[in-house]
Design a protein around this motif. Structure first.
Motif, short mmCIF file in Angstrom:
data_model
loop_
_atom_site.label_atom_id
_atom_site.label_comp_id
_atom_site.label_asym_id
_atom_site.label_seq_id
_atom_site.Cartn_x
_atom_site.Cartn_y
_atom_site.Cartn_z
N SER A 327 0.83 -1.20 0.00
CA SER A 327 0.00 0.00 0.00
C SER A 327 0.86 1.25 0.00
O SER A 327 1.94 1.29 0.58
N GLU A 329 0.48 5.78 0.26
CA GLU A 329 -0.41 6.75 0.91
C GLU A 329 -1.64 7.04 0.07
O GLU A 329 -2.72 7.27 0.60
N VAL A 332 -4.39 2.31 -1.38
CA VAL A 332 -4.42 1.44 -0.20
C VAL A 332 -5.14 0.14 -0.52
O VAL A 332 -6.21 0.15 -1.13
N THR A 333 -4.55 -0.97 -0.08
CA THR A 333 -5.15 -2.29 -0.26
C THR A 333 -5.48 -2.89 1.11
O THR A 333 -4.62 -2.93 1.99
N CYS A 483 -9.57 -2.04 -2.66
CA CYS A 483 -8.54 -1.03 -2.90
C CYS A 483 -9.19 0.34 -3.04
O CYS A 483 -10.22 0.48 -3.69
N ARG A 485 -8.01 4.13 -4.35
CA ARG A 485 -6.92 4.74 -5.10
C ARG A 485 -7.25 6.19 -5.44
O ARG A 485 -8.34 6.49 -5.94
N TYR A 495 -3.66 6.14 3.35
CA TYR A 495 -3.15 5.02 4.15
C TYR A 495 -3.10 5.40 5.63
O TYR A 495 -3.56 4.64 6.49
N ARG A 499 -5.39 3.58 8.39
CA ARG A 499 -4.69 2.84 9.45
C ARG A 499 -5.11 3.35 10.83
O ARG A 499 -5.42 2.56 11.74
#
Length: 512
Positions: A327, A329, A332-333, A483, A485, A495, A499
């Motif tokens: 991943s 920023e 993100v996966t 995902c 994007r 990301y 998180r």
């Protein structure tokens, strides 16, 4: 080039040793080990990072006429799985005498589907080729690309197998060796242009209309000699994929070859690279990661304007190898491996950061993929016992989303549930396969946009065929990948925000 990585080589073809008398296996092995060999040579990066195992099933003519190829492949897979734990198998093999014409799946397709489920392994299979010798007359060249979807170009055994990844071919090069040397000589004309479907690549669908091939990769091109007639292919044209050459003792390390046999190991290489990075991943997760990071090249979409033909020839597209590693920023996966009981739904909320919906016109994407490995039965048209699929839906909250799905007590009611509009592949098309993906694209958001007013959920549903309930597990394994994007926004911090949000949710659960 190959020897440092070869862990074992065995023959499963009676009367033959393990050597490659044809050269096909050596070419395939080079691509499986190094991936893009042409780029590796250009950058002098020929350090093997994977282990390679060779099981011979073809003779010196690149054929198998024993009548027992299913048994030989089964023996090879069991051997390498039990002795070395091999989990990715490239099978650049197809029986052009057995095109798929819409009937029951059986034979080697059924064997691969059963082995995939029983052993938890992934087969990467070539879609099959139409040979130049099969072309009649000189009109075929002018009918490219229309002929790619004709019945004579249907995928061949074992490409229709559902639990494997089937790979079609794209052209990388569109200028022959001679035309590069003699730029003023127009006699050698390529059939396809760069990133268009290779002129020999075969098309799907598979059983019940399942998308096949799922992916495409570079496999070569053809050119015709206009002086000799449109049916005369240019030999040794330089339009193939570069790889390791069997005749290296003569001082030539590399050769090029065209065929879906060369496309498949490109994907096998990516699959094995993923497994090396995620050793805990199962075959379902590897398949889901590959397809969720695939897109149809613009050259294919422009050439094949009809969407059904496009999917038949190109599937979900070509894997973006750069997007697979980890991943970023702004891309993100999120991954999940889980298991689900029959007649149940699993709900995953899509954690959409505020930054994703910020003002401005630019492309943004949400992509979702799902993969499972169902029990199959060759005597049934339905073939796969388990129906597992997903929907991306908008709702006020989880309770409202759950209420909608819980009211859908039969299959027809479930299929009428409204999904977020403008999916790249609609549910009726993708649900028929065992690996499914779709992408939703956004350009801008305003105050009325759904994503600003509701929450998004990926809903995974299991609904087995009645005949399959006794054959399937109480809880079937699956993998789901999503995902987010926003690649053109270099300032995006998707990301970090996702998180932090997930960590806060974990802490809250721990307090409870």
């Amino acid at each position: 080039l190959l020897a440092p990585a070869v862990g074992d080589a065995q023959s499963f073809l009676p009367g033959k040793d393990e050597s490659d008398e044809n050269g096909h296996g050596t070419l395939v092995a080079g691509l499986a080990l190094y991936g893009d060999v042409e780029n590796a040579v250009r950058t002098s990066d020929l350090t093997p990072r994977l282990r390679l195992f060779s099981g011979r099933i073809l003779d010196e003519r690149n054929e198998n006429e024993t009548g027992f190829v299913e048994n030989q492949i089964t023996e090879a897979v069991h051997y390498f799985h039990s002795e070395y734990g091999c989990r990715i198998y490239n099978l650049s093999f197809g029986d052009r005498n057995k095109p798929y014409l819409g009937k029951h799946l059986k034979g080697l397709s059924y064997t691969l589907d059963s082995l995939s489920r029983d052993l938890g392994v992934l087969f990467v299979v070539s879609a099959g080729n139409v040979l130049g010798s099969q072309l009649v007359g000189d009109a075929w060249r002018n009918r490219y690309p229309e002929y790619l979807s004709e019945s004579d170009w249907a995928i061949v055994e074992p490409a229709p197998a559902l639990n494997v990844l089937t790979i079609g071919s794209l052209a990388r090069h569109d200028q022959t060796t001679n035309s590069q040397r003699h730029s003023g000589d127009p006699s050698e004309i390529p059939v396809a242009r760069r990133d268009q479907p290779s002129p020999f690549s075969r098309h799907g669908h598979s059983v019940a209309g399942a998308i096949k091939p799922e992916l495409v990769a570079y496999g070569g091109n053809w050119a015709v000699n206009t002086r000799a007639g449109a049916n005369m292919l240019v030999p040794n044209s330089g339009l193939g994929e570069l790889s390791a050459y069997r005749g290296f003792v003569g001082g030539r390390l590399f050769a090029d070859e065209s065929g879906t046999s060369m496309a498949a190991p490109h994907v096998a290489h990516l699959a094995t690279t993923l497994l090396a990075e995620h050793p805990e991943a199962d075959a379902n997760l590897i398949r889901a990661l590959l397809v969720v990071n695939a897109a149809i090249p613009n050259a294919c979409a422009t050439l094949l304007a009809d969407n059904d033909t496009l999917r038949k020839v190109c599937g979900y597209g070509q894997v973006d190898a750069q997007a697979l590693s980890r991943s970023l920023e702004n891309a993100v996966t999120l991954m999940a491996m889980d298991h689900i009981a029959n007649k149940r739904h699993h709900f995953y909320e899509v954690p959409i950061p505020d930054e994703f919906m910020s003002s401005g016109r630019r492309p943004r994407e949400i992509a979702v993929a799902l993969a499972h490995t169902p029990f199959v039965r060759s005597t049934r048209i339905a073939y796969k016992a388990t129906r597992l699929d997903f929907r991306l839906v908008a709702a006020e909250d989880l309770d409202h989303a759950a209420a909608v799905f819980n009211r859908a007590t039969d299959r027809d009611e479930y299929e009428r549930i409204a999904e977020l509009p403008k999916a790249s592949v609609g549910p009726q098309a993708r649900d028929r396969g065992t690996v499914q993906t779709s992408t939703w694209r956004f350009t801008q958001f305003n105050n009325r946009s759904t994503l600003r007013n509701k929450r998004l959920f990926v809903v995974v549903t299991r609904n087995d065929f009645p005949w399959g309930e006794s054959h399937s597990a109480a809880e079937e394994d699956y993998a789901m990948v999503m995902c987010l994007r926003d690649r053109e926004n270099e300032e995006a911090r998707l990301y970090t925000e996702i998180r932090n949000r997930l960590q806060a949710r974990t802490r809250a659960r721990a307090r409870v």
